[in-house]
Design an enzyme around this catalytic site. Structure first.
Site: not given
Length: 209
Positions: A57, A87, A155
Site C-alpha cells: 500500500h 501487503d 508502514s
C-alpha cells in the site's frame, strides 16, 4: 513454577532489560524512507544488491519511487514485485553499490521486546519500543500484534528484536487506539522475498552471455 519455567521467565526478564541503543545504531543503516509521488512510508534492505521490502500500500498507484537512507542519501528505486494479498512489495535501488542488510528472525514469542523502525510522519528516522502482544489471524491473514506505537510513515518498516533481526514488517494499526499495531510475520515476508529473489537470479543468469 518448574525449574524450566523459572529459567524461561528469567531469560525473558533479562532480554526486556537489555539496552536497545546498540541495536538501533546497528540496524538503522538498513532502514529506508520510501517516497513516492502519491505518499511515503518506510522499508528495509534485505539483500546487499539493494533489494528492499516494504508494504504494497506504500507504493500503490505510484509512478516514481525514491528511497532515502539514514545518511541522507537519495536513491532511485524500481518496483520488482508485489504481493497485494500479503501487503508486501519488493523494490530495488538502481545503483551499482552494496548496502547493509538485516536478517530475518527465525522465532519469536509473546512478551518479547521489539523495536518498530521507520520514518513516521516524515519527521526523520526513529525507533519505538514495545512487546509482541499476541499472534492474530485476521481475514485469513497472519499478523503479529505489537504494543510499539506506529504512525503513518512507519508502514513497511521493520519490526526487529534485540539482536536486530527482522521479526516482521509493520503494516497497520487500529484507528483511535494507541499500542495496538500489526506486523506481517518474518516467516511470511521471507517466503515472499525468497520467491522473488530466486526469479530475479534466474532471469539475470539467463541474460548473462
Amino acid at each position: 513454577q518448574t525449574k524450566s519455567a523459572l529459567e524461561s521467565s528469567i531469560e525473558r526478564l533479562q532480554i526486556s532489560n537489555k539496552d536497545f541503543s546498540a541495536t538501533i545504531t546497528r540496524t538503522l543503516p538498513s532502514v529506508v524512507s520510501v517516497i513516492t509521488d502519491s505518499g511515503q512510508g518506510s522499508g528495509v534492505i534485505v539483500e546487499p544488491r539493494g533489494f528492499i521490502i516494504t508494504n504494497y500500500h506504500v507504493i500503490t498507484d505510484s509512478s516514481r519511487i525514491r528511497v532515502v537512507t539514514v545518511d541522507g542519501k537519495r536513491w532511485t528505486a524500481k518496483l520488482v514485485a508485489t504481493s497485494a494479498g500479503q501487503d508486501l512489495a519488493v523494490l530495488r535501488i538502481e545503483a551499482d553499490a552494496t548496502f547493509p542488510v538485516l536478517a530475518f528472525a527465525k522465532d519469536y514469542s509473546v512478551g518479547e521486546p521489539v523495536l518498530a523502525l521507520g520514518n513516521p510522519g516524515g519527521l526523520g528516522f526513529s525507533a519505538t519500543e514495545g512487546i509482541i502482544s499476541s499472534f492474530r489471524t485476521i481475514s485469513g491473514q497472519e499478523f503479529i500484534q505489537i504494543s510499539a506505537p506506529i504512525n503513518p510513515g512507519n508502514s513497511g518498516g521493520p519490526l526487529v528484536d534485540v539482536n536486530g533481526r527482522i521479526v516482521g514488517i509493520t503494516t497497520w494499526k487500529v484507528s483511535g487506539f494507541e499500542g495496538i499495531g500489526f506486523a506481517i510475520p518474518s516467516r511470511v515476508v521471507k517466503d515472499v522475498f525468497d520467491q522473488v529473489i530466486d526469479h530475479v537470479d534466474e532471469m539475470e543468469t539467463q541474460a548473462t552471455p
